[in-house]
Design a protein around this motif. Sequence first.
Motif, short mmCIF file in Angstrom:
data_model
loop_
_atom_site.label_atom_id
_atom_site.label_comp_id
_atom_site.label_asym_id
_atom_site.label_seq_id
_atom_site.Cartn_x
_atom_site.Cartn_y
_atom_site.Cartn_z
N GLY A 82 -6.05 -51.46 27.66
CA GLY A 82 -6.46 -52.85 27.61
C GLY A 82 -5.39 -53.63 26.87
N ASP A 83 -5.77 -54.30 25.79
CA ASP A 83 -4.82 -55.06 24.97
C ASP A 83 -4.37 -54.29 23.74
N VAL A 84 -4.72 -53.02 23.65
CA VAL A 84 -4.43 -52.24 22.46
C VAL A 84 -3.39 -51.16 22.77
N MET A 85 -2.31 -51.16 21.97
CA MET A 85 -1.30 -50.12 22.10
C MET A 85 -1.78 -48.89 21.34
N GLN A 86 -1.76 -47.75 22.02
CA GLN A 86 -2.15 -46.50 21.38
C GLN A 86 -0.95 -45.57 21.34
N MET A 87 -0.65 -45.07 20.14
CA MET A 87 0.44 -44.13 19.96
C MET A 87 -0.15 -42.82 19.47
N ARG A 88 0.30 -41.74 20.08
CA ARG A 88 -0.21 -40.42 19.71
C ARG A 88 0.94 -39.43 19.58
N ALA A 89 0.84 -38.56 18.58
CA ALA A 89 1.80 -37.48 18.43
C ALA A 89 1.55 -36.45 19.54
N MET A 90 2.62 -35.89 20.05
CA MET A 90 2.52 -34.86 21.09
C MET A 90 3.05 -33.55 20.50
N GLU A 91 2.46 -32.44 20.92
CA GLU A 91 2.93 -31.14 20.46
C GLU A 91 4.33 -30.86 21.00
N ASP A 92 4.58 -31.25 22.24
CA ASP A 92 5.88 -31.06 22.86
C ASP A 92 5.98 -31.99 24.07
N LEU A 93 7.13 -32.00 24.71
CA LEU A 93 7.36 -32.86 25.87
C LEU A 93 7.83 -31.99 27.02
N ALA A 94 7.06 -31.98 28.10
CA ALA A 94 7.37 -31.16 29.27
C ALA A 94 8.59 -31.69 30.01
N LEU A 95 9.44 -30.77 30.44
CA LEU A 95 10.61 -31.08 31.27
C LEU A 95 10.56 -30.20 32.50
N PRO A 96 9.82 -30.61 33.54
CA PRO A 96 9.73 -29.80 34.75
C PRO A 96 11.11 -29.57 35.37
N ALA A 97 11.24 -28.52 36.13
CA ALA A 97 12.50 -28.23 36.83
C ALA A 97 12.87 -29.42 37.71
N GLY A 98 14.12 -29.84 37.63
CA GLY A 98 14.61 -30.93 38.46
C GLY A 98 14.17 -32.32 38.02
N ALA A 99 13.51 -32.42 36.89
CA ALA A 99 12.94 -33.71 36.46
C ALA A 99 13.88 -34.47 35.53
N LYS A 100 13.67 -35.80 35.51
CA LYS A 100 14.33 -36.69 34.57
C LYS A 100 13.25 -37.38 33.75
N VAL A 101 13.41 -37.38 32.45
CA VAL A 101 12.49 -38.06 31.55
C VAL A 101 13.32 -39.06 30.75
N GLU A 102 13.00 -40.34 30.89
CA GLU A 102 13.73 -41.36 30.15
C GLU A 102 12.82 -42.00 29.13
N MET A 103 13.15 -41.80 27.86
CA MET A 103 12.41 -42.44 26.78
C MET A 103 12.87 -43.88 26.70
N GLN A 104 11.90 -44.81 26.64
CA GLN A 104 12.23 -46.22 26.60
C GLN A 104 11.37 -46.93 25.57
N SER A 105 11.96 -47.92 24.95
CA SER A 105 11.22 -48.73 23.98
C SER A 105 10.07 -49.44 24.69
N GLY A 106 8.88 -49.33 24.12
CA GLY A 106 7.74 -50.05 24.66
C GLY A 106 6.88 -49.30 25.64
N LYS A 107 7.31 -48.10 26.05
CA LYS A 107 6.45 -47.33 26.97
C LYS A 107 6.81 -45.85 26.95
N GLY A 108 5.81 -45.04 27.16
CA GLY A 108 6.02 -43.61 27.29
C GLY A 108 6.41 -42.90 26.02
#
Length: 151
Positions: A82-108
């Motif tokens: 909704g109008d609320v930003m929720q931030m959560r700690a993650m145990e780890d970040l998955a990197l599937p084979a062949g994948a690209k993960v781009e960390m960006q300010s404001g999302k993800g």
Amino acid sequence: MKKILFSLAASALLATLPAAANEVKLGALKISQAYARASVPGQMSGAAYLKLENTGKQADRLRKASSAAAESVEIHTMEMSGDVMQMRAMEDLALPAGAKVEMQSGKGAHLMLMGLKAPLKAGQTFPMQLEFEKAGKVEVMIKVEAPKSGK
């Protein structure tokens, strides 16, 4: 004329070095575009972002990160509910084979720097150690950039 052409070619090559130098390879993983936003005095946390690419045929995971610039570094995700930003700690970040993960300010996903030891100043760099489940450990240099307007 040859000296001018050589000088222009050398200048063009040198201009590409910062981008190339910002890419680190660890096995099938490519880590690039590592940056953090400048902080203000008294701000106790910050965030770092990077681009991860798994060019291999086997999945991997970013298990943890650390840096002398902060007391701890946590892998976080952010999403809007909704109008609320929720931030959560993650145990780890998955990197599937062949994948690209781009960390960006404001999302993800991003790397949260908890307990900054000093303000992050634009133009500075600091090392960060990343630990992957399969690929192992690597150090990347995080470039501190000025805040973008509106962010």
